[in-house]
Scaffold this motif. Structure first.
Motif, PDB file in Angstrom:
ATOM      1  N   MET A 340       0.829  -1.206   0.000  1.00 28.28           N
ATOM      2  CA  MET A 340       0.000   0.000   0.000  1.00 28.28           C
ATOM      3  C   MET A 340       0.865   1.257   0.000  1.00 28.28           C
ATOM      4  SD  MET A 340      -3.100  -0.951  -0.198  1.00 28.28           S
ATOM      5  CE  MET A 340      -4.230  -2.332   0.126  1.00 28.28           C
ATOM      6  N   ALA A 341       1.988   1.194   0.700  1.00 27.90           N
ATOM      7  CA  ALA A 341       2.881   2.348   0.758  1.00 27.90           C
ATOM      8  C   ALA A 341       3.501   2.630  -0.608  1.00 27.90           C
ATOM      9  CB  ALA A 341       3.975   2.109   1.803  1.00 27.90           C
ATOM     10  N   VAL A 342       3.890   1.574  -1.298  1.00 31.06           N
ATOM     11  CA  VAL A 342       4.457   1.734  -2.643  1.00 31.06           C
ATOM     12  C   VAL A 342       3.408   2.314  -3.593  1.00 31.06           C
ATOM     13  CG1 VAL A 342       5.391   0.512  -4.647  1.00 31.06           C
ATOM     14  CG2 VAL A 342       6.158  -0.092  -2.351  1.00 31.06           C
ATOM     15  N   ALA A 343       2.173   1.808  -3.500  1.00 31.93           N
ATOM     16  CA  ALA A 343       1.094   2.312  -4.357  1.00 31.93           C
ATOM     17  C   ALA A 343       0.850   3.798  -4.103  1.00 31.93           C
ATOM     18  CB  ALA A 343      -0.177   1.509  -4.120  1.00 31.93           C
ATOM     19  N   ALA A 344       0.851   4.188  -2.819  1.00 36.02           N
ATOM     20  CA  ALA A 344       0.631   5.589  -2.470  1.00 36.02           C
ATOM     21  C   ALA A 344       1.764   6.461  -3.006  1.00 36.02           C
ATOM     22  CB  ALA A 344       0.519   5.731  -0.959  1.00 36.02           C
ATOM     23  N   LYS A 345       2.997   5.961  -2.892  1.00 39.30           N
ATOM     24  CA  LYS A 345       4.149   6.726  -3.374  1.00 39.30           C
ATOM     25  C   LYS A 345       4.117   6.888  -4.884  1.00 39.30           C
ATOM     26  CE  LYS A 345       9.189   6.948  -2.961  1.00 39.30           C
ATOM     27  NZ  LYS A 345      10.394   6.276  -2.412  1.00 39.30           N
ATOM     28  N   ALA A 346       3.689   5.828  -5.595  1.00 43.55           N
ATOM     29  CA  ALA A 346       3.597   5.896  -7.054  1.00 43.55           C
ATOM     30  C   ALA A 346       2.336   6.606  -7.517  1.00 43.55           C
ATOM     31  CB  ALA A 346       3.640   4.489  -7.642  1.00 43.55           C
ATOM     32  N   GLY A 347       1.359   6.738  -6.620  1.00 46.11           N
ATOM     33  CA  GLY A 347       0.111   7.393  -6.979  1.00 46.11           C
ATOM     34  C   GLY A 347      -0.779   6.538  -7.855  1.00 46.11           C
ATOM     35  N   VAL A 348      -0.701   5.204  -7.674  1.00 41.32           N
ATOM     36  CA  VAL A 348      -1.498   4.303  -8.507  1.00 41.32           C
ATOM     37  C   VAL A 348      -2.325   3.373  -7.627  1.00 41.32           C
ATOM     38  CG1 VAL A 348       0.158   4.355 -10.398  1.00 41.32           C
ATOM     39  CG2 VAL A 348       0.377   2.596  -8.618  1.00 41.32           C
ATOM     40  N   HIS A 349      -3.241   2.654  -8.242  1.00 45.11           N
ATOM     41  CA  HIS A 349      -4.081   1.705  -7.515  1.00 45.11           C
ATOM     42  C   HIS A 349      -3.211   0.560  -6.982  1.00 45.11           C
ATOM     43  CE1 HIS A 349      -7.246  -1.191  -6.641  1.00 45.11           C
ATOM     44  NE2 HIS A 349      -8.127  -0.209  -6.767  1.00 45.11           N
ATOM     45  N   PRO A 350      -3.475   0.076  -5.770  1.00 47.20           N
ATOM     46  CA  PRO A 350      -2.691  -1.033  -5.204  1.00 47.20           C
ATOM     47  C   PRO A 350      -2.667  -2.287  -6.077  1.00 47.20           C
ATOM     48  CG  PRO A 350      -4.009  -0.008  -3.505  1.00 47.20           C
ATOM     49  CD  PRO A 350      -4.441   0.615  -4.797  1.00 47.20           C
ATOM     50  N   ALA A 351      -3.696  -2.501  -6.884  1.00 42.19           N
ATOM     51  CA  ALA A 351      -3.730  -3.672  -7.766  1.00 42.19           C
ATOM     52  C   ALA A 351      -2.540  -3.683  -8.715  1.00 42.19           C
ATOM     53  CB  ALA A 351      -5.026  -3.703  -8.561  1.00 42.19           C
ATOM     54  N   ILE A 352      -2.089  -2.523  -9.130  1.00 40.65           N
ATOM     55  CA  ILE A 352      -0.962  -2.434 -10.058  1.00 40.65           C
ATOM     56  C   ILE A 352       0.317  -2.920  -9.406  1.00 40.65           C
ATOM     57  CG2 ILE A 352       0.480  -0.801 -11.342  1.00 40.65           C
ATOM     58  CD1 ILE A 352      -2.130   0.845 -11.777  1.00 40.65           C
ATOM     59  N   VAL A 353       0.526  -2.544  -8.154  1.00 38.38           N
ATOM     60  CA  VAL A 353       1.704  -2.992  -7.412  1.00 38.38           C
ATOM     61  C   VAL A 353       1.616  -4.495  -7.168  1.00 38.38           C
ATOM     62  CG1 VAL A 353       3.089  -2.700  -5.326  1.00 38.38           C
ATOM     63  CG2 VAL A 353       1.877  -0.731  -6.307  1.00 38.38           C
TER      64      VAL A 353
END
Length: 385
Positions: A340-353
């Motif tokens: 979730m932290a990586v998704a927030a940092k990238a600004g994308v949906h968690p599904a992508i991560v």
């Protein structure tokens, strides 16, 4: 000294004795005779010691072992489980299409795949199957009483370049593809695109920055409902059309008759991670690869590819969705909170991560509830069954 061809072991022994005699002589005639005799001896030894070429079956098995592949991994190139089994056991010969697919995607030398046996002839392009035609009618793309020839003629009128589709196969097309159904699907996409208009204010922005903004749309509310409008602002038409029987498609990039680029998606996997990666992959093709002479690129993303444009499109999509500096923080045994932290940092949906981690680690049991399964098709109901 008389030098004779070597036809058997006795001739070979005699030639060796002659060579032993000549090698100690220093006159020019003896040196010339020795050169000729050595050539005759080497030819015989090469013929006797030649290693037989591997059979196609052995060549495939060797590459599988090198790459750590299973029989299931060969489905995109060889077809059904039973057909793979027959080929790997030597009971069935490869078709020309299968040879091409194995050479392109697994880099197995063509000469090893051809062998000394006869092969099944290549499939001839055929008209779309009855199942494909019926699905087009079900989706409302093809008129009820319209024949397939008339349907394709309408599409060629909209985009004459479509006529070139049958003359080539892209590197990321499944070897099992029904080319007639593929042509019909592309025709349907073009006809749907003909009915769409772009805003006058549309800007032809195909930059990595535009791709990054599009990727970050995934992290916002109602993102799927906004995708088509966001692409239209960039001068790109979006078409969502279910794949037809025998097409094995994730998406395609193509040009309308007036040159307007089209991104077409099938949503066959109905997962958020697949949707966004395919979208950005096709955006890359629109951005970098739709040029004069290349107006249609179709993709089955389950098929590996060594072709330059496919590697470029994959890299482009990965960077747009999760920049490499951000992704480096997601390596190792990623937990849900870290994801979730990586998704927030990238600004994308968690599904992508989650999808990228699963793919790169080849662990498809992990994060299975986070990839957004079943959350895409419901937003595009008009042209997906």
């Amino acid at each position: 000294m008389t030098i004779k061809p070597i036809r058997n072991e006795q001739d070979y022994s005699a030639a060796l004795e002659q060579a032993a005699d000549l090698i100690v002589r220093e006159d020019a005639r003896s040196r010339d005779d020795l050169d000729v005799l050595q050539a005759v001896i080497e030819r015989w030894e090469t013929a006797q010691c030649a290693i037989p070429a591997p059979t196609p079956m052995h060549a495939i098995r060797f590459r599988m072992e090198q790459l750590g592949l299973t029989a299931r991994d060969l489905k995109p190139y060889l077809g059904s489980k039973s057909r793979i089994s027959e080929i790997l056991s030597g009971q069935r010969q490869l078709t020309v299409d299968q040879i091409r697919a194995l050479n392109r995607h697994l880099r197995i030398p063509a000469e090893s795949l051809i062998g000394e046996t006869k092969h099944e002839p290549p499939r001839k392009p055929s008209t779309a199957s009855i199942a494909a035609i019926e699905k087009l009618k079900t989706l409302g793309v093809m008129k009820t009483r319209e024949g397939i020839d008339a349907f394709l003629a309408r599409a060629r009128k909209a985009a004459p370049a479509m006529a070139m589709l049958r003359k080539s196969r892209t590197d990321r097309t499944n070897a099992k593809t029904d080319l007639g159904a593929l042509e019909a699907w592309c025709a349907a996409v073009l006809l749907i695109a003909e009915q769409k208009t772009l805003p006058k204010s549309a800007k032809r922005d195909r930059s990595p920055e535009a791709a990054r903004r599009l990727a970050q749309l995934s992290g916002k509310r109602n993102s799927l409902a906004r995708v088509e409008a966001e692409l239209a602002k960039l001068g790109i038409i979006l078409v969502i059309l279910d794949h037809l029987p025998g097409t094995f498609l994730d998406g395609a990039a193509m040009c309308r008759g007036d040159g307007t680029p089209i991104i077409a998606l099938t949503l066959r996997h109905d997962r958020l991670d697949n949707f966004w990666f395919t979208l950005l992959h096709e955006f890359a093709h629109v951005s970098c690869h739709l040029v004069e002479g290349t107006t249609i690129i179709v993709d089955d993303l389950e098929v590996s590819s060594s072709e330059g444009i496919e590697a470029e499109a994959d890299a482009f999509a990965r960077e747009a969705l999760i920049p490499i500096k951000t992704w480096q923080t997601a390596s190792g045994d990623l937990g849900t909170e870290e994801l979730m932290a990586v998704a927030a940092k990238a600004g994308v949906h968690p599904a992508i991560v989650a999808g990228r981690w699963r793919y790169e680690n080849q662990d498809y049991r992990r994060f299975s509830k986070l990839v957004g399964r079943g959350e895409v098709r419901c937003h595009f109901v008009s042209t997906v069954a």
